[in-house]
Design a protein around this motif. Structure first.
Motif, PDB file in Angstrom:
ATOM      1  N   THR A   4       0.825  -1.014   0.030  1.00 27.08           N
ATOM      2  CA  THR A   4      -0.063   0.104   0.001  1.00 27.08           C
ATOM      3  C   THR A   4       0.851   1.257   0.011  1.00 27.08           C
ATOM      4  OG1 THR A   4      -1.887  -1.268   1.264  1.00 27.08           O
ATOM      5  CG2 THR A   4      -1.904   1.203   1.339  1.00 27.08           C
ATOM      6  N   LEU A   5       1.952   1.189   0.692  1.00 27.64           N
ATOM      7  CA  LEU A   5       2.637   2.441   0.927  1.00 27.64           C
ATOM      8  C   LEU A   5       3.986   2.314  -0.222  1.00 27.64           C
ATOM      9  CD1 LEU A   5       2.789   2.817   4.702  1.00 27.64           C
ATOM     10  CD2 LEU A   5       1.403   3.939   2.943  1.00 27.64           C
ATOM     11  N   GLN A   6       4.447   3.247  -0.822  1.00 24.76           N
ATOM     12  CA  GLN A   6       5.397   3.263  -1.832  1.00 24.76           C
ATOM     13  C   GLN A   6       6.123   4.712  -1.555  1.00 24.76           C
ATOM     14  OE1 GLN A   6       3.575   2.546  -5.625  1.00 24.76           O
ATOM     15  NE2 GLN A   6       2.816   0.685  -4.849  1.00 24.76           N
ATOM     16  N   SER A   7       7.330   4.781  -1.276  1.00 24.01           N
ATOM     17  CA  SER A   7       7.954   6.085  -1.111  1.00 24.01           C
ATOM     18  C   SER A   7       7.283   7.006  -0.530  1.00 24.01           C
ATOM     19  CB  SER A   7       8.430   6.281  -2.593  1.00 24.01           C
ATOM     20  OG  SER A   7       9.185   5.269  -3.023  1.00 24.01           O
ATOM     21  N   ASP A   8       6.758   6.795   0.814  1.00 27.15           N
ATOM     22  CA  ASP A   8       5.697   7.796   1.471  1.00 27.15           C
ATOM     23  C   ASP A   8       4.574   8.155   0.679  1.00 27.15           C
ATOM     24  OD1 ASP A   8       7.843   7.549   3.850  1.00 27.15           O
ATOM     25  OD2 ASP A   8       8.943   9.353   3.074  1.00 27.15           O
ATOM     26  N   GLN A   9       4.158   7.629  -0.256  1.00 24.64           N
ATOM     27  CA  GLN A   9       2.938   8.154  -1.188  1.00 24.64           C
ATOM     28  C   GLN A   9       2.015   6.844  -0.926  1.00 24.64           C
ATOM     29  OE1 GLN A   9       2.583  10.689  -2.961  1.00 24.64           O
ATOM     30  NE2 GLN A   9       4.605  11.363  -1.902  1.00 24.64           N
ATOM     31  N   ASP A  11      -0.865   4.667  -2.178  1.00 21.33           N
ATOM     32  CA  ASP A  11      -1.358   4.072  -3.318  1.00 21.33           C
ATOM     33  C   ASP A  11      -2.867   4.514  -3.401  1.00 21.33           C
ATOM     34  OD1 ASP A  11      -2.479   2.515  -5.428  1.00 21.33           O
ATOM     35  OD2 ASP A  11      -1.573   0.708  -4.677  1.00 21.33           O
ATOM     36  N   PRO A  12      -3.193   5.038  -4.594  1.00 18.54           N
ATOM     37  CA  PRO A  12      -4.434   5.644  -4.686  1.00 18.54           C
ATOM     38  C   PRO A  12      -5.552   4.546  -4.487  1.00 18.54           C
ATOM     39  CG  PRO A  12      -2.999   6.423  -6.519  1.00 18.54           C
ATOM     40  CD  PRO A  12      -2.154   5.249  -5.656  1.00 18.54           C
ATOM     41  N   ALA A  13      -5.244   3.313  -4.689  1.00 26.39           N
ATOM     42  CA  ALA A  13      -6.062   2.398  -4.647  1.00 26.39           C
ATOM     43  C   ALA A  13      -6.597   2.124  -2.883  1.00 26.39           C
ATOM     44  CB  ALA A  13      -5.473   0.943  -5.099  1.00 26.39           C
ATOM     45  N   PHE A  14      -5.563   2.692  -2.120  1.00 28.75           N
ATOM     46  CA  PHE A  14      -6.015   2.533  -0.788  1.00 28.75           C
ATOM     47  C   PHE A  14      -7.292   3.538  -0.584  1.00 28.75           C
ATOM     48  CE2 PHE A  14      -5.798   4.999   3.330  1.00 28.75           C
ATOM     49  CZ  PHE A  14      -5.885   3.993   4.141  1.00 28.75           C
ATOM     50  N   PHE A  15      -7.155   4.806  -1.227  1.00 29.24           N
ATOM     51  CA  PHE A  15      -8.480   5.793  -1.068  1.00 29.24           C
ATOM     52  C   PHE A  15      -9.594   5.241  -1.585  1.00 29.24           C
ATOM     53  CE2 PHE A  15      -4.540   8.319  -0.135  1.00 29.24           C
ATOM     54  CZ  PHE A  15      -4.875   8.832   1.239  1.00 29.24           C
ATOM     55  N   ASN A  19     -13.102   5.024   0.251  1.00 29.65           N
ATOM     56  CA  ASN A  19     -14.235   5.633  -0.268  1.00 29.65           C
ATOM     57  C   ASN A  19     -15.512   4.741  -0.555  1.00 29.65           C
ATOM     58  OD1 ASN A  19     -13.247   8.257  -0.342  1.00 29.65           O
ATOM     59  ND2 ASN A  19     -12.237   8.158  -2.236  1.00 29.65           N
ATOM     60  N   GLU A  20     -15.074   3.522  -0.781  1.00 28.76           N
ATOM     61  CA  GLU A  20     -15.979   2.680  -1.019  1.00 28.76           C
ATOM     62  C   GLU A  20     -16.677   2.263   0.523  1.00 28.76           C
ATOM     63  OE1 GLU A  20     -16.533  -1.913  -2.677  1.00 28.76           O
ATOM     64  OE2 GLU A  20     -14.894  -0.833  -3.355  1.00 28.76           O
ATOM     65  N   TYR A  21     -16.011   2.167   1.469  1.00 28.91           N
ATOM     66  CA  TYR A  21     -16.396   1.791   2.880  1.00 28.91           C
ATOM     67  C   TYR A  21     -17.458   2.953   3.229  1.00 28.91           C
ATOM     68  CZ  TYR A  21     -13.793  -2.378   3.810  1.00 28.91           C
ATOM     69  OH  TYR A  21     -13.462  -3.908   3.621  1.00 28.91           O
ATOM     70  N   ILE A  22     -16.807   4.112   3.016  1.00 31.94           N
ATOM     71  CA  ILE A  22     -17.561   5.432   3.416  1.00 31.94           C
ATOM     72  C   ILE A  22     -18.885   5.355   2.758  1.00 31.94           C
ATOM     73  CG2 ILE A  22     -17.633   7.827   3.278  1.00 31.94           C
ATOM     74  CD1 ILE A  22     -14.468   7.796   4.055  1.00 31.94           C
ATOM     75  N   GLY A  23     -18.782   5.142   1.538  1.00 28.80           N
ATOM     76  CA  GLY A  23     -20.135   5.041   0.625  1.00 28.80           C
ATOM     77  C   GLY A  23     -21.163   4.143   1.205  1.00 28.80           C
ATOM     78  N   ILE A  24     -20.773   3.032   1.630  1.00 27.38           N
ATOM     79  CA  ILE A  24     -21.503   1.875   2.150  1.00 27.38           C
ATOM     80  C   ILE A  24     -22.279   2.448   3.648  1.00 27.38           C
ATOM     81  CG2 ILE A  24     -21.634  -0.285   3.302  1.00 27.38           C
ATOM     82  CD1 ILE A  24     -19.635  -1.211   1.273  1.00 27.38           C
ATOM     83  N   ALA A  25     -21.296   2.963   4.507  1.00 29.32           N
ATOM     84  CA  ALA A  25     -21.462   3.412   5.704  1.00 29.32           C
ATOM     85  C   ALA A  25     -22.719   4.723   5.494  1.00 29.32           C
ATOM     86  CB  ALA A  25     -20.352   4.061   6.393  1.00 29.32           C
TER      87      ALA A  25
END
Length: 106
Positions: A4-9, A11-15, A19-25
């Motif tokens: 998930t973490l690459q060079s302190d960045q 991964d956009p897939a994490f967000f 966002n998918e979990y927040i949408g469900i909530a």
């Protein structure tokens, strides 16, 4: 290092997952209300994290306390970050941040 973490960045897939979990909530909150969905989200996160921890930790008994301390500290820091950001975004005073350093609060 996690994939998930690459060079302190992050991964956009994490967000995307966040966002998918927040949408469900948000959809559930329309039926069940914010407080119930908040409690259900915490319960589900704890259940999943216990499942994941037991799945990846070789010494679950020996490192349980450290895992609990790490996860509760991590949650508190994330919650502080989101209170600060959402309060600022909405112009709401949410009180002093626990994340502020002594030089920031002077």
């Amino acid at each position: 290092m996690s994939s998930t973490l690459q060079s302190d960045q992050v991964d956009p897939a994490f967000f995307d997952a966040v966002n998918e979990y927040i949408g469900i909530a948000n959809r559930q909150a329309k039926t069940h209300g914010l407080k119930r969905v908040s409690a259900a989200s915490l319960y589900a996160a704890a259940r999943f994290n216990a499942h994941a921890y037991i799945g990846f930790e070789r010494d679950a008994r020996g490192s349980r306390t450290e895992f609990l301390d790490y996860m509760t500290d991590l949650y508190r820091r994330m919650l502080n970050e989101h209170l600060d950001a959402i309060g600022a975004e909405r112009g709401i005073d949410v009180g002093p941040s626990e994340l502020a350093t002594s030089s920031d609060s002077a």
